[in-house]
Enzyme design. Structure first.
Site, short mmCIF file in Angstrom:
data_model
loop_
_atom_site.label_atom_id
_atom_site.label_comp_id
_atom_site.label_asym_id
_atom_site.label_seq_id
_atom_site.Cartn_x
_atom_site.Cartn_y
_atom_site.Cartn_z
N GLY A 23 -5.64 4.76 -0.21
CA GLY A 23 -7.03 4.43 -0.47
C GLY A 23 -7.93 4.75 0.70
O GLY A 23 -9.03 5.29 0.54
N GLU A 24 -7.47 4.43 1.91
CA GLU A 24 -8.26 4.68 3.10
C GLU A 24 -8.36 6.17 3.41
O GLU A 24 -9.39 6.65 3.87
CB GLU A 24 -7.64 3.93 4.29
CG GLU A 24 -7.73 2.41 4.20
CD GLU A 24 -6.75 1.81 3.21
OE1 GLU A 24 -5.78 2.50 2.82
OE2 GLU A 24 -6.96 0.65 2.80
N VAL A 25 -7.28 6.91 3.14
CA VAL A 25 -7.30 8.36 3.33
C VAL A 25 -8.40 8.98 2.48
O VAL A 25 -9.14 9.87 2.91
CB VAL A 25 -5.93 8.98 2.97
CG1 VAL A 25 -6.04 10.49 2.82
CG2 VAL A 25 -4.89 8.63 4.04
N ARG A 32 0.81 -1.21 0.00
CA ARG A 32 0.00 0.00 0.00
C ARG A 32 0.84 1.26 0.00
O ARG A 32 0.31 2.35 0.07
CB ARG A 32 -0.93 0.00 1.22
CG ARG A 32 -1.92 -1.16 1.16
CD ARG A 32 -2.99 -1.02 2.19
NE ARG A 32 -3.99 -2.06 2.02
CZ ARG A 32 -5.16 -2.08 2.64
NH1 ARG A 32 -5.46 -1.11 3.46
NH2 ARG A 32 -6.01 -3.05 2.46
#
Length: 394
Positions: free
Chosen positions: A54-56, A26
């Site tokens: 992606g999570e951000v 990641r």
């Protein structure tokens, strides 16, 4: 077992300078600032922890709703870089290394209202220290896939006591059931935060010289550009003027494509003879999806990535497809009736959709309306925080 974990982590520290850095799938994970416990600008806020890029992006609705009351910690360097770019007003830093004295000191200094952990970031020292300091810890849009569940079960004796006072706001019934079995104090289903994605308010320009079918491949990884070219050549037999737009996930990666190619950094106009248009710019894909006849979401046709969020094109009523390896988004795809395809199924599916406008329109609209019905995850999380953590909203 907890102290064995601490010992193993401590013993490995002298090796870190030799390694210089480690790299996860990641993003880059360096040691810079991981031993620091300073985060003065994050004091007495909700401390939201996420993994990487992606999570951000996915937590944007929650960050926006908590603006002024939230700070961020991010596991990867690339994730932190992204967080500071899209949330310049939100305090953010690299997450401290998960050594108990460091994490406990960090929480003491920061004194957060609550620790919010997005999806499945399980750090034993963080969980233990938050319990001892009586900092409420809540997993938001919590995710425990079958593989993760089996992995946690192997260390159940070690981890279960750490879950005993934690709250799990789950993305689905299946995740909730697993969380209950793992011993979380309280479990509620709130939904998947990725469904609260907000389309960009302003579009970007793309001038296409003539009316033509456009297939946009979003967030592609190595191995998927070759597939895009292969499918393009087959589709060209029925649609000689077809345009394939490719937006690599990592902009700096070299893309070798033979044929008539244009790059977005050079032009925003696509000529009639252009076959491939490469999006080598950052932050424009979500808007460019509006030009797609059909969208193919990358990171899902090669193993080991997990896919990317299909909601981005769905939110623009674009018929959307993902691959069989988009494990991180299969539940969303099923919820929104986004077809999940093997590589061999992609060409015939695209051909059918391009030939049948009514079917194409039906797929795009159905996914869109299903998405609209299931939004509101952020509100459910905020309601819970308001009840349990006395959130004073603006």
């Amino acid at each position: 077992m907890f102290w064995l974990y601490q010992l193993l982590l401590s013993v490995s520290i002298p090796l870190f300078p030799l390694l210089k850095k480690t790299v996860s799938k990641r993003g880059k994970v360096s040691l810079k600032n991981r031993f620091s416990t300073e985060f003065s600008e994050g004091k007495q806020k909700f401390l939201l922890h996420v993994s990487s890029i992606g999570e951000v992006n996915s937590v944007k609705p929650l960050v926006k709703a908590l603006q002024g009351k939230v700070s961020l910690t991010v596991f990867t360097d690339y994730g932190l870089e992204r967080a500071r770019k899209i949330y310049p007003e939100i305090p953010s830093r690299i997450s401290p290394i998960d050594l108990y004295p460091i994490v406990k000191n960090f929480l003491k200094k920061t004194s957060p209202k609550a620790v919010l952990i997005y999806e499945t970031e399980i750090w034993p020292s963080l969980l233990k220290a938050s319990s001892e300091l009586q900092v409420p810890t809540i997993f938001v849009s919590g995710k425990i896939g079958e593989r993760t569940y089996r992995r946690i079960k192997r260390f159940e004796g070690f981890l279960k006591p750490l879950f005993s006072d934690k709250i799990f706001l789950s993305r689905s019934e299946e995740d909730a059931e697993r969380a209950l079995k793992l011993g979380f104090k309280e479990v509620q289903v709130v939904g998947d935060l990725k469904l609260d994605y907000e389309p960009p308010e302003k579009g970007v320009s793309l001038e296409i010289d003539e009316e033509r079918p456009v297939v946009i491949w979003g967030s592609t990884h190595e191995g998927e550009e070759e597939l895009a070219v292969e499918v393009h050549k087959k589709l060209k037999r029925d649609f000689p003027n077809i345009l394939t737009v490719i937006a690599p996930r990592h902009v700096g990666r070299r893309i070798d494509i033979s044929g008539n190619v244009e790059y977005r950094s050079r032009t925003k106009r696509v000529r009639r003879e252009t076959e491939f248009y490469i999006v080598d710019t950052v932050g424009e894909l979500s808007s460019l999806y509006s030009y797609a006849t059909v969208a193919v979401v990358g990171g899902s046709f090669v193993e080991g990535i997990g896919g990317h969020n299909p909601v981005e094109p769905v939110a623009l009523k674009v018929p959307t497809l993902i691959g069989e390896f988009g494990n991180e988004f299969k539940e969303i795809a099923q919820t929104l009736k986004v077809p999940v395809l093997k590589r061999s199924e992609l060409y015939p599916c695209l051909l059918t959709l391009l030939k049948e406008p009514k079917l194409r329109s039906k797929l795009g609209k159905e996914s869109y309306f299903l998405w609209q019905e299931r939004r509101g995850v952020t509100e459910r999380i905020l309601r819970f925080l308001g009840e349990r953590v006395e959130l004073q909203r603006n």
